[in-house]
Design a protein around this motif. Structure first.
Motif, PDB file in Angstrom:
ATOM      1  N   ARG A  86     -11.316  44.484 -32.014  1.00  0.00           N
ATOM      2  CA  ARG A  86     -11.705  45.762 -32.848  1.00  0.00           C
ATOM      3  C   ARG A  86     -13.783  45.373 -31.956  1.00  0.00           C
ATOM      4  O   ARG A  86     -13.857  47.251 -32.072  1.00  0.00           O
ATOM      5  N   ARG A  87     -13.723  44.198 -32.219  1.00  0.00           N
ATOM      6  CA  ARG A  87     -15.514  44.379 -31.614  1.00  0.00           C
ATOM      7  C   ARG A  87     -15.603  45.547 -30.293  1.00  0.00           C
ATOM      8  O   ARG A  87     -16.542  45.844 -29.508  1.00  0.00           O
ATOM      9  N   LEU A  88     -14.379  44.831 -28.780  1.00  0.00           N
ATOM     10  CA  LEU A  88     -14.314  45.382 -28.024  1.00  0.00           C
ATOM     11  C   LEU A  88     -14.709  47.051 -28.527  1.00  0.00           C
ATOM     12  O   LEU A  88     -14.992  47.994 -27.085  1.00  0.00           O
ATOM     13  N   ARG A  89     -13.662  47.202 -29.077  1.00  0.00           N
ATOM     14  CA  ARG A  89     -13.005  48.433 -29.388  1.00  0.00           C
ATOM     15  C   ARG A  89     -14.646  49.611 -30.002  1.00  0.00           C
ATOM     16  O   ARG A  89     -14.760  50.534 -29.156  1.00  0.00           O
ATOM     17  N   MET A 124      -6.567  45.665 -23.829  1.00  0.00           N
ATOM     18  CA  MET A 124      -7.016  45.685 -25.304  1.00  0.00           C
ATOM     19  C   MET A 124      -7.773  47.069 -25.788  1.00  0.00           C
ATOM     20  O   MET A 124      -7.132  47.911 -26.942  1.00  0.00           O
ATOM     21  N   LEU A 125      -8.831  48.132 -25.043  1.00  0.00           N
ATOM     22  CA  LEU A 125      -8.516  49.510 -24.914  1.00  0.00           C
ATOM     23  C   LEU A 125      -8.320  50.491 -25.864  1.00  0.00           C
ATOM     24  O   LEU A 125      -8.392  51.376 -26.333  1.00  0.00           O
ATOM     25  N   GLU A 126      -6.810  50.766 -24.205  1.00  0.00           N
ATOM     26  CA  GLU A 126      -5.853  50.879 -24.488  1.00  0.00           C
ATOM     27  C   GLU A 126      -4.462  51.365 -25.304  1.00  0.00           C
ATOM     28  O   GLU A 126      -4.076  51.435 -25.800  1.00  0.00           O
ATOM     29  N   ASP A 151      -1.779  31.383 -25.541  1.00  0.00           N
ATOM     30  CA  ASP A 151      -1.712  31.391 -26.918  1.00  0.00           C
ATOM     31  C   ASP A 151      -2.443  31.113 -27.702  1.00  0.00           C
ATOM     32  O   ASP A 151      -3.172  31.825 -27.965  1.00  0.00           O
ATOM     33  N   ALA A 152      -2.901  30.506 -27.750  1.00  0.00           N
ATOM     34  CA  ALA A 152      -4.611  29.923 -27.902  1.00  0.00           C
ATOM     35  C   ALA A 152      -5.562  30.810 -28.019  1.00  0.00           C
ATOM     36  O   ALA A 152      -6.623  30.971 -28.611  1.00  0.00           O
ATOM     37  N   VAL A 153      -5.813  31.166 -26.649  1.00  0.00           N
ATOM     38  CA  VAL A 153      -6.580  32.838 -26.319  1.00  0.00           C
ATOM     39  C   VAL A 153      -6.082  33.248 -26.917  1.00  0.00           C
ATOM     40  O   VAL A 153      -7.578  34.121 -27.968  1.00  0.00           O
ATOM     41  N   ALA A 154      -5.410  34.400 -27.480  1.00  0.00           N
ATOM     42  CA  ALA A 154      -4.907  35.178 -28.388  1.00  0.00           C
ATOM     43  C   ALA A 154      -5.056  34.859 -29.689  1.00  0.00           C
ATOM     44  O   ALA A 154      -5.887  35.610 -30.566  1.00  0.00           O
ATOM     45  N   ASP A 155      -4.878  33.596 -30.352  1.00  0.00           N
ATOM     46  CA  ASP A 155      -5.369  33.286 -31.292  1.00  0.00           C
ATOM     47  C   ASP A 155      -6.790  33.234 -32.458  1.00  0.00           C
ATOM     48  O   ASP A 155      -7.087  33.385 -32.927  1.00  0.00           O
ATOM     49  N   VAL A 156      -7.721  32.731 -31.146  1.00  0.00           N
ATOM     50  CA  VAL A 156      -9.144  33.298 -30.848  1.00  0.00           C
ATOM     51  C   VAL A 156      -9.778  34.267 -30.596  1.00  0.00           C
ATOM     52  O   VAL A 156     -10.284  34.698 -31.559  1.00  0.00           O
ATOM     53  N   ILE A 157      -9.363  35.217 -30.121  1.00  0.00           N
ATOM     54  CA  ILE A 157      -9.334  36.684 -30.402  1.00  0.00           C
ATOM     55  C   ILE A 157      -9.079  37.464 -31.152  1.00  0.00           C
ATOM     56  O   ILE A 157      -9.529  37.613 -31.876  1.00  0.00           O
ATOM     57  N   GLU A 158      -7.747  37.075 -31.906  1.00  0.00           N
ATOM     58  CA  GLU A 158      -7.302  37.397 -33.579  1.00  0.00           C
ATOM     59  C   GLU A 158      -8.357  36.421 -34.572  1.00  0.00           C
ATOM     60  O   GLU A 158      -8.875  37.893 -35.208  1.00  0.00           O
ATOM     61  N   GLU A 159      -9.071  35.731 -34.684  1.00  0.00           N
ATOM     62  CA  GLU A 159      -8.938  35.057 -35.334  1.00  0.00           C
ATOM     63  C   GLU A 159     -10.912  35.158 -35.808  1.00  0.00           C
ATOM     64  O   GLU A 159     -11.416  36.060 -36.529  1.00  0.00           O
ATOM     65  N   MET A 200     -14.282  28.190 -27.199  1.00  0.00           N
ATOM     66  CA  MET A 200     -13.126  28.149 -28.105  1.00  0.00           C
ATOM     67  C   MET A 200     -11.980  27.928 -26.884  1.00  0.00           C
ATOM     68  O   MET A 200     -11.485  27.527 -26.857  1.00  0.00           O
ATOM     69  N   MET A 201     -11.842  29.704 -26.740  1.00  0.00           N
ATOM     70  CA  MET A 201     -10.892  29.796 -25.680  1.00  0.00           C
ATOM     71  C   MET A 201     -10.273  28.977 -24.965  1.00  0.00           C
ATOM     72  O   MET A 201      -9.089  28.183 -24.512  1.00  0.00           O
ATOM     73  N   ILE A 202     -11.848  28.424 -24.147  1.00  0.00           N
ATOM     74  CA  ILE A 202     -11.005  27.088 -23.084  1.00  0.00           C
ATOM     75  C   ILE A 202     -10.624  25.541 -23.605  1.00  0.00           C
ATOM     76  O   ILE A 202      -9.283  25.180 -23.194  1.00  0.00           O
TER      77      ILE A 202
END
Length: 170
Positions: free
Chosen positions: A161-164, A136-138, A148-156, A57-59
């Motif tokens: 939160r998952r990484l943390r 992201m962790l910090e 921007d599209a990747v940031a949107d996917v990560i937000e979606e 999706m990101m790509i």
């Protein structure tokens, strides 16, 4: 017509502006690009938080404006380096050139006679999945390092939160 088709592999954890820059430069040289999503079987880990499907999706979204036909295909790891190239070629359309800066990937493809080109790295110290995941962790700014599209996917997908959570810092 002689179609120029190339292969480029990365983990894309996450896909960032360095990847975008490399793919944009490769796109100027080829008709089609196969983007191998490496370590596709890995997810929900600190170094590999995103699933293969999420990375597809990101790509896909990040490259909507790029002027080259591309395939983003998941490639699982194998534990046997000598058969890795045949494993990859059994899962992709045929290609004549590999673009990579990974020393092992260079060696494995060159041993089988496939032409390898090393694309220029784009601000490697800043545009790195390791650095983006650290930010992201910090709780530091990271969105300016990805399309921007990747940031949107990560937000979606609630990716930060998952990484943390998998890092035990949430």
């Amino acid at each position: 017509m002689n179609m120029k088709r190339a292969f480029y592999i990365g983990r894309f954890q996450p896909f960032h502006l360095g990847h975008h820059s490399v793919i944009t430069s490769i796109a100027e040289e080829v008709d089609e690009l196969i983007i191998g999503i490496g370590s596709a079987q890995k997810s929900h880990e600190v170094n590999n938080p995103f699933t293969a499907g999420e990375r597809v999706m990101m790509i896909r979204h990040a490259l909507e404006d790029i002027d080259v036909h591309f395939y983003a295909l998941p490639i699982d790891d194998t534990l046997q380096n000598p058969i890795w190239v045949s494993y990859v070629t059994s899962r992709t359309p045929p290609f004549d050139t590999v673009y990579t800066n990974n020393p092992l990937v260079i060696e494995l493809f060159e041993e089988t006679g496939v032409k390898v080109k090393q694309p220029p790295m784009y601000h490697r110290n800043e545009y790195s999945g390791t650095e983006i995941r650290r930010r992201m962790l910090e709780g530091e700014e990271w969105k300016h390092l990805v399309p921007d599209a990747v940031a949107d996917v990560i937000e979606e997908i609630n990716g930060v939160r998952r990484l943390r959570r998998v890092a035990g810092t949430d």
